[in-house]
Design a protein around this motif. Structure first.
Motif, PDB file in Angstrom:
ATOM      1  N   ILE A   1      -7.915  -3.379  39.692  1.00  0.00           N
ATOM      2  CA  ILE A   1      -7.822  -3.686  38.263  1.00  0.00           C
ATOM      3  C   ILE A   1      -7.806  -5.183  38.019  1.00  0.00           C
ATOM      4  O   ILE A   1      -8.587  -5.715  37.233  1.00  0.00           O
ATOM      5  CB  ILE A   1      -6.563  -3.047  37.636  1.00  0.00           C
TER       6      ILE A   1
ATOM      7  N   LEU B   1     -11.065  -3.040  34.825  1.00  0.00           N
ATOM      8  CA  LEU B   1     -11.226  -2.163  33.672  1.00  0.00           C
ATOM      9  C   LEU B   1     -12.523  -2.460  32.931  1.00  0.00           C
ATOM     10  O   LEU B   1     -13.261  -1.543  32.544  1.00  0.00           O
ATOM     11  CB  LEU B   1     -10.029  -2.308  32.724  1.00  0.00           C
TER      12      LEU B   1
ATOM     13  N   THR C   1     -15.403  -1.226  34.935  1.00  0.00           N
ATOM     14  CA  THR C   1     -15.498   0.238  34.863  1.00  0.00           C
ATOM     15  C   THR C   1     -16.156   0.662  33.563  1.00  0.00           C
ATOM     16  O   THR C   1     -16.993   1.578  33.539  1.00  0.00           O
ATOM     17  CB  THR C   1     -14.096   0.865  34.978  1.00  0.00           C
ATOM     18  N   ARG C   2     -15.803  -0.001  32.467  1.00  0.00           N
ATOM     19  CA  ARG C   2     -16.443   0.311  31.179  1.00  0.00           C
ATOM     20  C   ARG C   2     -17.947   0.035  31.235  1.00  0.00           C
ATOM     21  O   ARG C   2     -18.756   0.798  30.701  1.00  0.00           O
ATOM     22  CB  ARG C   2     -15.808  -0.508  30.050  1.00  0.00           C
TER      23      ARG C   2
ATOM     24  N   ILE D   1      -9.962   3.727  40.552  1.00  0.00           N
ATOM     25  CA  ILE D   1      -9.144   2.529  40.388  1.00  0.00           C
ATOM     26  C   ILE D   1      -8.083   2.506  41.484  1.00  0.00           C
ATOM     27  O   ILE D   1      -7.344   3.473  41.673  1.00  0.00           O
ATOM     28  CB  ILE D   1      -8.463   2.505  39.008  1.00  0.00           C
TER      29      ILE D   1
ATOM     30  N   TYR E   1      -1.801   1.541  32.662  1.00  0.00           N
ATOM     31  CA  TYR E   1      -3.012   1.324  33.435  1.00  0.00           C
ATOM     32  C   TYR E   1      -3.720   2.649  33.756  1.00  0.00           C
ATOM     33  O   TYR E   1      -4.944   2.711  33.816  1.00  0.00           O
ATOM     34  CB  TYR E   1      -2.695   0.614  34.750  1.00  0.00           C
TER      35      TYR E   1
ATOM     36  N   GLN F   1      -5.578   3.591  30.549  1.00  0.00           N
ATOM     37  CA  GLN F   1      -6.696   2.679  30.323  1.00  0.00           C
ATOM     38  C   GLN F   1      -7.826   2.928  31.323  1.00  0.00           C
ATOM     39  O   GLN F   1      -9.006   2.855  30.971  1.00  0.00           O
ATOM     40  CB  GLN F   1      -6.220   1.232  30.426  1.00  0.00           C
ATOM     41  N   SER F   2      -7.460   3.214  32.545  1.00  0.00           N
ATOM     42  CA  SER F   2      -8.466   3.453  33.579  1.00  0.00           C
ATOM     43  C   SER F   2      -9.320   4.669  33.253  1.00  0.00           C
ATOM     44  O   SER F   2     -10.551   4.622  33.349  1.00  0.00           O
ATOM     45  CB  SER F   2      -7.787   3.660  34.944  1.00  0.00           C
TER      46      SER F   2
ATOM     47  N   ALA G   1     -11.530   4.076  30.306  1.00  0.00           N
ATOM     48  CA  ALA G   1     -12.645   3.198  30.651  1.00  0.00           C
ATOM     49  C   ALA G   1     -13.754   3.950  31.364  1.00  0.00           C
ATOM     50  O   ALA G   1     -14.878   3.460  31.463  1.00  0.00           O
ATOM     51  CB  ALA G   1     -12.162   2.043  31.528  1.00  0.00           C
TER      52      ALA G   1
END
Length: 228
Positions: free
Chosen positions: A57, A65, A68-69, A84, A93, A96-97, A100
């Motif tokens: 990350i 992140l 990854t997006r 991740i 996280y 969010q992961s 993403a």
């Protein structure tokens, strides 16, 4: 035997070296590249035709992140799965992961066998949402909405209406963390039928894999987190 092509993205060369030794020791895997930041990871994912990216990350420049997006949004990288891998095992996280577009989330303190299993699971299109405690964290955060812009997608929620009754039933079971075999037993159908329903649901909802199906199920309100 198909070889899983793995890309390592971490700003620490020593860790990348350790992961390379571990991955290359497996007969069904090979490391096809190393990246020290997110931008390089995206570039190498394209050039090396990676199947799975082990993504840190926190990296300088483009972080994990953001990378990854970028991978998730690129149609030419639709086959790439991101796991991740980080020392920062913070609840937010995890959410969010997955939002993403990651297929899973592991701490760097995981055992070698866990990491290798995660690569195989991600390469197979499954979601790394065990143990149940992790799913509970994801559910709580998605239900609460951790900011004004909580990542909800009204258009995607509307597309739930395109699912058949059986597809919705299967989606609920997927969100519960059940495997195809377990869902088949619960719904008294064949595992192949379950797989077909899962694939159709992913297509209709624009999900890359089962992990995103779980996110959609909670964000849309189709599934509610259990109150402990």
């Amino acid at each position: 035997m198909t070889t899983i092509r793995v890309l390592l993205a971490d700003d620490q060369a020593l860790l990348r070296s350790a992961f390379r030794v571990l991955v290359d020791s497996e007969p069904d895997m090979e490391v096809v590249g190393e990246a020290s930041d997110g931008a390089e990871a995206v570039r190498l994912a394209k050039e090396q035709r990676a199947d799975v990216v082990l993504m840190d990350i926190r990296m300088p420049g483009t972080d994990g992140l953001a990378a990854t997006r970028m991978i998730s949004a690129d149609p030419s990288l639709a086959q790439v799965r991101v796991v991740i891998l980080t020392t920062f095992e913070v609840d937010d996280y995890v959410v969010q992961s997955l939002r993403a577009g990651a297929s899973g989330f592991l701490g760097k303190g995981s055992e070698p066998d866990e990491l290798l299993s995660a690569i195989r699971v991600a390469a197979g299109g499954e979601a790394l949402l065990s143990p149940a405690a992790t799913k509970g964290l994801i559910a709580r955060f998605l239900a609460q909405g951790d900011s004004a812009d909580d990542g909800r997608d009204p258009a995607r929620s509307e597309r739930l209406g395109t699912l058949t009754v059986r597809e919705r039933e299967v989606l609920v079971q997927v969100a519960g963390g059940h495997s195809n075999d377990e869902i088949a037993e619960r719904l008294e159908v064949s595992p192949l039928t379950v797989k077909t329903h899962v694939n159709r649901a992913m297509s209709k909802l624009g999900a890359r894999d089962r992990a995103q199906l779980v996110v959609i199920a909670y964000e849309s309100g189709l599934v509610r987190p259990r109150v402990e």
